[in-house]
Scaffold this motif. Sequence first.
Motif, PDB file in Angstrom:
ATOM      1  N   LEU A  34     -36.522  27.565 -27.707  1.00 41.52           N
ATOM      2  CA  LEU A  34     -34.810  28.314 -26.523  1.00 41.52           C
ATOM      3  C   LEU A  34     -35.245  27.835 -25.501  1.00 41.52           C
ATOM      4  O   LEU A  34     -34.564  27.225 -24.317  1.00 41.52           O
ATOM      5  CB  LEU A  34     -33.238  29.031 -27.268  1.00 41.52           C
ATOM      6  CG  LEU A  34     -33.597  28.593 -28.820  1.00 41.52           C
ATOM      7  CD1 LEU A  34     -32.729  29.464 -29.282  1.00 41.52           C
ATOM      8  CD2 LEU A  34     -32.119  27.109 -28.577  1.00 41.52           C
ATOM      9  N   ALA A  35     -35.807  28.895 -25.204  1.00 40.45           N
ATOM     10  CA  ALA A  35     -35.911  29.176 -23.525  1.00 40.45           C
ATOM     11  C   ALA A  35     -36.868  27.782 -23.140  1.00 40.45           C
ATOM     12  O   ALA A  35     -36.423  27.993 -21.440  1.00 40.45           O
ATOM     13  CB  ALA A  35     -36.973  30.823 -23.617  1.00 40.45           C
ATOM     14  N   LEU A  92     -36.511  24.924 -23.892  1.00 40.06           N
ATOM     15  CA  LEU A  92     -35.100  24.339 -23.763  1.00 40.06           C
ATOM     16  C   LEU A  92     -33.699  24.813 -22.432  1.00 40.06           C
ATOM     17  O   LEU A  92     -33.919  23.524 -21.445  1.00 40.06           O
ATOM     18  CB  LEU A  92     -34.178  24.462 -24.961  1.00 40.06           C
ATOM     19  CG  LEU A  92     -33.090  23.197 -25.191  1.00 40.06           C
ATOM     20  CD1 LEU A  92     -33.187  22.093 -25.165  1.00 40.06           C
ATOM     21  CD2 LEU A  92     -32.062  23.150 -26.154  1.00 40.06           C
ATOM     22  N   SER A  93     -33.891  25.731 -22.309  1.00 41.71           N
ATOM     23  CA  SER A  93     -33.089  26.164 -21.176  1.00 41.71           C
ATOM     24  C   SER A  93     -33.827  25.428 -20.295  1.00 41.71           C
ATOM     25  O   SER A  93     -32.853  25.663 -19.288  1.00 41.71           O
ATOM     26  CB  SER A  93     -32.248  27.547 -21.795  1.00 41.71           C
ATOM     27  OG  SER A  93     -32.703  28.501 -21.175  1.00 41.71           O
ATOM     28  N   TRP A  94     -34.854  26.219 -19.961  1.00 39.46           N
ATOM     29  CA  TRP A  94     -35.508  25.883 -18.491  1.00 39.46           C
ATOM     30  C   TRP A  94     -35.891  24.647 -18.399  1.00 39.46           C
ATOM     31  O   TRP A  94     -35.038  23.760 -16.660  1.00 39.46           O
ATOM     32  CB  TRP A  94     -37.136  26.115 -18.332  1.00 39.46           C
ATOM     33  CG  TRP A  94     -37.597  26.144 -17.160  1.00 39.46           C
ATOM     34  CD1 TRP A  94     -37.226  26.601 -16.247  1.00 39.46           C
ATOM     35  CD2 TRP A  94     -38.626  25.247 -16.960  1.00 39.46           C
ATOM     36  NE1 TRP A  94     -37.994  26.488 -14.656  1.00 39.46           N
ATOM     37  CE2 TRP A  94     -38.899  25.273 -15.316  1.00 39.46           C
ATOM     38  CE3 TRP A  94     -38.897  24.192 -17.023  1.00 39.46           C
ATOM     39  CZ2 TRP A  94     -39.983  24.640 -14.828  1.00 39.46           C
ATOM     40  CZ3 TRP A  94     -39.660  22.798 -16.266  1.00 39.46           C
ATOM     41  CH2 TRP A  94     -40.036  23.250 -15.325  1.00 39.46           C
ATOM     42  N   ARG A 130     -33.654  22.043 -19.373  1.00 35.84           N
ATOM     43  CA  ARG A 130     -32.102  21.184 -18.898  1.00 35.84           C
ATOM     44  C   ARG A 130     -32.154  21.728 -17.341  1.00 35.84           C
ATOM     45  O   ARG A 130     -31.420  21.278 -16.922  1.00 35.84           O
ATOM     46  CB  ARG A 130     -30.948  21.951 -20.079  1.00 35.84           C
ATOM     47  CG  ARG A 130     -30.958  21.782 -21.673  1.00 35.84           C
ATOM     48  CD  ARG A 130     -30.059  21.632 -22.716  1.00 35.84           C
ATOM     49  NE  ARG A 130     -29.290  21.465 -22.073  1.00 35.84           N
ATOM     50  CZ  ARG A 130     -28.160  21.808 -23.560  1.00 35.84           C
ATOM     51  NH1 ARG A 130     -28.703  23.124 -23.747  1.00 35.84           N
ATOM     52  NH2 ARG A 130     -27.092  21.018 -23.920  1.00 35.84           N
ATOM     53  N   ALA A 131     -32.332  23.014 -17.617  1.00 31.48           N
ATOM     54  CA  ALA A 131     -31.889  23.723 -15.319  1.00 31.48           C
ATOM     55  C   ALA A 131     -32.238  22.404 -15.190  1.00 31.48           C
ATOM     56  O   ALA A 131     -32.653  22.364 -13.880  1.00 31.48           O
ATOM     57  CB  ALA A 131     -32.372  24.802 -15.520  1.00 31.48           C
ATOM     58  N   ALA A 159     -28.296  24.009 -30.119  1.00 30.33           N
ATOM     59  CA  ALA A 159     -28.154  24.188 -28.973  1.00 30.33           C
ATOM     60  C   ALA A 159     -27.845  22.787 -27.307  1.00 30.33           C
ATOM     61  O   ALA A 159     -27.306  23.263 -26.603  1.00 30.33           O
ATOM     62  CB  ALA A 159     -29.552  25.044 -28.313  1.00 30.33           C
TER      63      ALA A 159
END
Length: 430
Positions: free
Chosen positions: A74-75, A77-79, A81-82, A114
């Motif tokens: 998930l970490a 993924l969030s990077w 997407r950013a 997510a």
Amino acid sequence: MSCSEERRAAIQLGCIADDFTGATDLANNLVRAGMRVVQAMGVPTQPLDSDADAVVVALKSRTLPVAEAVTQSLAALSWLRAQGAQQIYFKYCSTFDSTAHGNIGPVTEVLMDALDTDFSIATPAFPDNLRTVFKGHLFVGDVLLNESGMQNHPLTPMTDANLVRVLQRQCQRRVGLIDYKVVAQGEAAIRDRIAELRAQGIGLAVVDAISNADLMRLGPALKGMPLVTAGSGVAIGLPGNFGITPSITASALPPAAGLQAVVSGSCSLATNRQVLAFIQAGLPARSIDPFQVAAGTDVVTQVLAWAKPLLNQAPVMIYSSAESDAVKAVQARLGVEAAGAMLERTLAAIALGLVELGVRQLVLAGGETSGACVQALNIRQMKIGPQIDPGVPWCHAQSDVAGPTGLHLTLKSGNFGSDDFFVKAFARLA
Ligand code: ADP
């Protein structure tokens, strides 16, 4: 947008790989299909600092406890997407390495949640490396997965070749199949089948693929799918969805210079043949004796002193690679994990010392070994360059130790590469 908010062009494909050399394998396929790719070691703490069409975040999550694998994924993924990633690719092994609990299923489902998507695909098919999926069953070469030796894997024994069943055991969502007959008909038929499965409340589908042509037919049907999960094979059909076509400029790296060396801690059959071929080519090679290291001899200093005068003439090789009987004797005396960790530390210190001596073209052999060396060199990102052999490209990275020009390196996983890999790798870069 203010100046401080200005960013590089958004990346198109954001990839999360569950191990290190697997990440390079995926990156290599994307580069060959025309994408400019950066591989990050772990989740970066900064925004991407170079232009790329795709980024592969390399995790070591394959055999972590499920909760940790989920958190790390998930970490990542969030990077990604950013950085603007339009599509996410979760990459696992082409032998679907996982336990009854995961981590392929749980990581896939948490990424789907997510991304707020109700459908994704799963296929480890990689025909170039003889991994094919037929009627949902994974073949390794001519045999089913559960007869391929993978049934005896120490961490992820694969005792069932039916991937629909395997994945269903790891998932809450229902798992279905898109079989070879549908794939053979191409994009429209695959999209129709996806609609049919969704209408039945199925959230994940294993996809048959027995050839690269199947993967090229699958690619267009995945356009716009928020999450794709696969081995590295599916990657060959995706860049076209972003208007990208194969081009040698995708694999362009800065010109190579500096001294050349090989550091090998892999004891796989292919690596042992490569070590022998390097020695038979008359090139300077020095082996590390694990018992001397264990006895406290300063092997690192000795080896670097040996290498220093030779490096100016030819590539040198330093290796702990050994045949299985010798490895077993070392493991029996020192312990499997202790011996592995000790040699990884030793080879990493040698790799660091070699770069301090001016080596700027470095071949690293062994998944764990290259992980340790890359860490010692404090390398956080690599640009992926031209392929040396299937699954093994040259890369370029910045490292504090290497100075402003950075260094070229290649991370060869155990059983990859032809017998003359260590010799031909440098010629490929030249
Ligand atoms: P591969 O990709 O071939 O699996 P790895 O580097 O991932 O290679 O794993 C090889 C492991 O074996 C490493 O932990 C390494 O330190 C260890 N090793 C290397 N040489 C020897 C040896 N001579 N005896 C015992 N273990 C060794």
